[in-house]
Design a protein around this motif. Structure first.
Motif, short mmCIF file in Angstrom:
data_model
loop_
_atom_site.label_atom_id
_atom_site.label_comp_id
_atom_site.label_asym_id
_atom_site.label_seq_id
_atom_site.Cartn_x
_atom_site.Cartn_y
_atom_site.Cartn_z
N LEU A 189 36.02 36.47 41.14
CA LEU A 189 34.95 37.45 41.14
C LEU A 189 35.25 38.28 42.44
CD1 LEU A 189 31.51 35.61 40.38
CD2 LEU A 189 32.71 37.38 38.99
N PRO A 190 35.29 39.46 42.31
CA PRO A 190 36.04 40.36 43.44
C PRO A 190 34.74 40.39 44.64
CG PRO A 190 35.76 41.51 41.48
CD PRO A 190 35.21 40.43 41.12
N VAL A 191 35.55 40.29 45.76
CA VAL A 191 34.65 40.26 46.89
C VAL A 191 34.23 41.70 47.33
CG1 VAL A 191 34.88 39.71 49.63
CG2 VAL A 191 35.67 38.28 47.77
N GLN A 192 33.00 41.78 48.10
CA GLN A 192 32.59 43.37 48.28
C GLN A 192 32.53 43.10 50.01
OE1 GLN A 192 28.93 43.72 46.52
NE2 GLN A 192 30.00 44.94 44.87
N ASN A 193 33.48 43.64 50.73
CA ASN A 193 33.16 43.63 52.06
C ASN A 193 32.41 44.67 52.57
OD1 ASN A 193 35.31 41.43 52.53
ND2 ASN A 193 36.85 42.96 52.12
N GLY A 244 26.46 19.51 49.80
CA GLY A 244 26.45 19.53 51.13
C GLY A 244 27.72 20.31 51.49
N HIS A 245 28.59 20.53 50.67
CA HIS A 245 29.67 21.46 50.97
C HIS A 245 29.76 22.71 50.35
CE1 HIS A 245 34.18 22.49 51.12
NE2 HIS A 245 34.28 21.75 52.16
N ARG A 246 29.79 23.66 51.22
CA ARG A 246 29.44 24.99 50.72
C ARG A 246 30.20 25.60 49.52
NH1 ARG A 246 33.17 25.69 55.15
NH2 ARG A 246 34.82 26.96 54.93
N ASN A 250 30.76 33.08 53.82
CA ASN A 250 29.79 33.73 52.95
C ASN A 250 30.95 33.87 51.38
OD1 ASN A 250 28.15 33.59 54.79
ND2 ASN A 250 27.46 35.81 54.25
N PHE A 251 30.20 34.36 50.41
CA PHE A 251 31.18 34.84 49.11
C PHE A 251 30.24 35.80 48.70
CE2 PHE A 251 32.42 34.51 44.62
CZ PHE A 251 33.65 34.26 44.93
N ASP A 256 21.86 33.59 51.58
CA ASP A 256 22.54 33.70 52.83
C ASP A 256 24.20 33.49 52.77
OD1 ASP A 256 23.65 34.58 55.42
OD2 ASP A 256 23.30 32.57 56.20
N LEU A 257 24.26 32.33 51.79
CA LEU A 257 25.73 31.84 51.74
C LEU A 257 26.52 32.45 50.72
CD1 LEU A 257 27.66 29.22 52.26
CD2 LEU A 257 26.73 28.12 50.34
N VAL A 258 25.72 32.94 49.60
CA VAL A 258 26.35 33.86 48.45
C VAL A 258 25.62 35.09 48.49
CG1 VAL A 258 26.91 33.91 46.01
CG2 VAL A 258 26.80 31.66 47.27
N GLN A 259 26.38 36.35 48.74
CA GLN A 259 25.77 37.64 48.88
C GLN A 259 26.02 38.08 47.26
OE1 GLN A 259 24.32 38.90 51.55
NE2 GLN A 259 24.94 37.02 52.30
#
Length: 253
Positions: free
Chosen positions: A28-32, A211-213, A41-42, A182-185
């Motif tokens: 999945l593409p990342v949006q910066n 427990g692991h991101r 974050n992802f 917050d962890l996954v935008q």
């Protein structure tokens, strides 16, 4: 545990973290958005609710038929579980908790109570851990066999849930010490469809504590992938794989 074993486990987690990061970023593409991305974050590109009215109507029909049939067939087992819960500890048979549904609409989910009443976490923010002292002996069996989830057939029947869809989370649920949002935008895209008793993540064996991101991120990736690729055929495949996983402990779809 020896120091050598601890170092080996730490190295294994680091390798898995790096591998999953590369794999998921490729899928999945990342949006910066012209800002430096936090490595924890992802970012998921926008998704849309499926525009498939006929298949969505058929999905709802399958939910009504499946949940009614399930309640009818499993009613003796559910009655037995209810009796055992009452005999084991004081408190209600059912555990009720606020969850986030389709379009982020809250609803009250039903589960068989698996914790001691005075230790229950109604907010659901605090996740269970291995050997959690809040869980009753019977509750451990119910959770291991997923029998505690059976009352959710009632949620499906009344329309709060579906047989298949992203698993419903409590508001502000934590994963790896942070809220999912917050962890996954792009976390909110999983709410474009009704939550399910099982989903693509569960069919792929992604269950248990987060427990692991990257374990948490993998689930959200699967949830959004389900929204993007919804079809009745996919629902049927997920149901079949879930049954196979329960019987044989298999994973993958």
């Amino acid at each position: 545990m020896t120091e050598k074993m601890i170092l080996q486990q730490s190295a294994a987690v680091a390798v898995e973290d790096s591998r999953l990061s590369r794999t998921l970023s490729a899928r999945l593409p990342v949006q910066n958005n012209d800002r430096r991305a936090d490595e924890t974050n992802f970012y998921i590109n926008p998704a849309n609710a499926p525009d498939m009215p006929a298949q969505l109507a058929a999905k709802r029909g399958m939910d009504i038929f499946g949940s009614f049939l399930g309640l009818l067939v499993l009613s003796p087992l559910m009655l037995l579980v209810a009796i055992l819960i009452k005999l084991e500890s004081k408190g209600p048979v059912f555990f009720r908790q606020l969850r986030t549904g389709i379009n982020e609409t809250p609803f009250e989910i039903l589960k068989f109570r698996s914790m001691y009443t005075d230790l229950c976490d109604n907010s659901g923010v605090r996740q269970t851990i291995d050997n959690d002292p809040r869980i009753t002996p019977l509750g451990r069996i119910l959770r291991k066999t997923n029998l505690d989830e059976l009352p959710q057939l009632l949620n499906v029947l009344i329309g709060d849930m579906s047989l298949v869809g992203p698993r419903p989370h409590v508001p502000d649920m934590l994963a790896a010490g942070r809220t999912y949002s917050d962890l996954v935008q792009g976390y909110e895209y999983r709410h474009l469809m009704r939550p399910g008793i099982t989903g693509l993540a569960q069919a792929r064996g992604l269950r248990g504590p987060t427990g692991h991101r990257w374990m948490a991120i993998r689930r959200i990736v699967c949830d959004v992938e389900y929204v993007r690729n919804f079809s009745l055929l996919l629902d049927i495949k997920i149901i079949i794989r879930t049954v196979v996983n329960e019987l044989k402990g298999g994973t993958g779809l």
